[in-house]
Write an enzyme that holds these catalytic residues in place. Structure first.
Site, PDB file in Angstrom:
ATOM      1  CG  ASN A  10      30.825 -10.250  -6.346  1.00  0.00           C
ATOM      2  OD1 ASN A  10      30.239 -11.035  -6.268  1.00  0.00           O
ATOM      3  ND2 ASN A  10      31.966 -10.064  -5.576  1.00  0.00           N
ATOM      4  CE  LYS A  12      31.306  -8.668  -2.023  1.00  0.00           C
ATOM      5  NZ  LYS A  12      32.452  -7.729  -1.248  1.00  0.00           N
ATOM      6  CG  HIS A  92      35.428 -11.874  -3.391  1.00  0.00           C
ATOM      7  ND1 HIS A  92      35.527 -11.329  -2.771  1.00  0.00           N
ATOM      8  CD2 HIS A  92      35.374 -10.440  -4.180  1.00  0.00           C
ATOM      9  CE1 HIS A  92      35.003 -10.368  -2.294  1.00  0.00           C
ATOM     10  NE2 HIS A  92      35.022  -9.597  -3.329  1.00  0.00           N
ATOM     11  CD  GLU A  94      33.688 -10.786   0.384  1.00  0.00           C
ATOM     12  OE1 GLU A  94      32.712 -11.435  -0.606  1.00  0.00           O
ATOM     13  OE2 GLU A  94      33.573  -9.428   0.118  1.00  0.00           O
ATOM     14  CD  GLU A 164      36.809  -6.791  -6.044  1.00  0.00           C
ATOM     15  OE1 GLU A 164      36.038  -6.424  -6.469  1.00  0.00           O
ATOM     16  OE2 GLU A 164      36.628  -8.208  -5.589  1.00  0.00           O
ATOM     17  N   GLY A 170      33.719  -2.980   0.552  1.00  0.00           N
ATOM     18  CA  GLY A 170      32.399  -3.010   1.627  1.00  0.00           C
ATOM     19  C   GLY A 170      32.775  -1.750   2.366  1.00  0.00           C
ATOM     20  CB  SER A 206      33.892   1.434  -1.732  1.00  0.00           C
ATOM     21  OG  SER A 206      33.841   0.659  -0.491  1.00  0.00           O
TER      22      SER A 206
HETATM   23  P1  PGA Z   1      31.901  -3.300  -2.786  1.00  0.00           P
HETATM   24  O1  PGA Z   1      32.496  -5.062  -3.534  1.00  0.00           O
HETATM   25  O2  PGA Z   1      31.708  -2.843  -3.770  1.00  0.00           O
HETATM   26  O3  PGA Z   1      31.060  -4.047  -2.215  1.00  0.00           O
HETATM   27  O4  PGA Z   1      33.298  -2.957  -2.146  1.00  0.00           O
HETATM   28  C1  PGA Z   1      33.103  -5.639  -4.194  1.00  0.00           C
HETATM   29  C2  PGA Z   1      33.807  -6.782  -4.076  1.00  0.00           C
HETATM   30  O5  PGA Z   1      34.115  -7.517  -3.421  1.00  0.00           O
HETATM   31  O6  PGA Z   1      33.796  -7.415  -5.762  1.00  0.00           O
END
Ligand code: PGA
Length: 245
Positions: A10, A12, A92, A94, A164, A170, A206
């Site tokens: 992903n 982003k 997601h 976010e 998630e 992140g 992560s």
């Molecule tokens: P990350 O993000 O691996 O950077 O923690 C995962 C995601 O939000 O899909």
């Protein structure tokens, strides 16, 4: 049980076109029928990715909840599909957090995607506060129940779910393999028994080459939705290789 593994990047809101070109030159996976590779790219790169990369399916990171029309700035499922994407991330955290997406909107997006043959990757997961309060299962249950309302078993069976935990995205802090496995088993138990065994449930938060193996060893973890560690081709190559085993 009939589940393959999935390694889904992903990206982003990262990369420019020249950076995408560099990634495409360096990505090198030995594709295997049992392990699907997906990259969720920003909209402007979907077409170039889908036409240039062999062996990696391309996903959008979001889609409009309307079919088409006067919705300036929105991107429809038909547009996404016509550019060569096969999957779309929906809900997601976010998007829930920064763009106020609620379960009704998410449900509409899932239905639209499925109606066009795009595979939705539905994200769910609790915040740190919700976990501290012991609410993680209730939160995920409600996200799934409301997000999947009105879908019959056949439609459900063509989806992917990603767990998630928001506190692990992140942050460098991964859920332990046991924490993730416990939630994945719970998610599977919420699905109708005829489809629960066959749906791929990805863990996200992560994930990196150093912890992916341990997560994949869990019975109910079928792969990863990977942000930061999917941006560099070398790291994506390594994650794929780990999933092939
Ligand atoms: P990350 O993000 O691996 O950077 O923690 C995962 C995601 O939000 O899909």
């Amino acid at each position: 049980m009939n589940r393959k593994r999935i390694v889904a990047g992903n990206w982003k809101m990262n990369k420019t076109l020249p950076e995408v070109e560099s990634f495409l030159q360096a990505v090198d996976i030995d594709t295997n029928d049992q392990v699907e590779a997906i990259i969720a790219a920003p909209f402007p790169f979907i077409n170039v990715m889908a036409s240039r990369v062999k062996g990696i399916n391309v996903a959008a990171q979001n889609c409009a909840s309307f079919e088409n029309g006067a919705y300036t700035g929105e991107v429809s499922v038909d547009m996404i599909k016509s550019c060569g994407a096969t999957h779309v991330i929906i809900g997601h955290s976010e998007r829930r957090q920064y763009f106020a997406e609620d379960d009704d909107t998410i449900n509409a997006k899932i239905k639209l995607s499925l109606s066009r043959g795009l595979v939705p990757i539905l994200c769910c997961g609790e915040s740190l506060e919700q976990r501290k309060n012991g609410q993680e299962k209730a939160v995920v249950e409600s996200q799934l129940k409301n997000g999947l309302v009105g879908l019959d078993e056949e439609l459900l069976s063509s989806m992917i779910i990603a767990y998630e935990p928001v506190w692990a995205i992140g942050t460098g802090e991964t859920a332990t393999a046991d924490q993730a496995e416990s939630m994945h088993a719970f998610i599977r138990s919420l699905l109708p028994s005829s489809v629960g065994d066959d749906i791929c449930i990805l863990y996200g938060g992560s994930v990196k080459p150093g912890n992916f193996q341990e997560l994949l060893e869990m019975e109910n973890i079928d792969g990863g939705l990977i942000g930061g560690a999917s941006l560099e081709a070398a790291s994506f190559n390594a994650l794929y290789e780990i999933a092939v085993g």
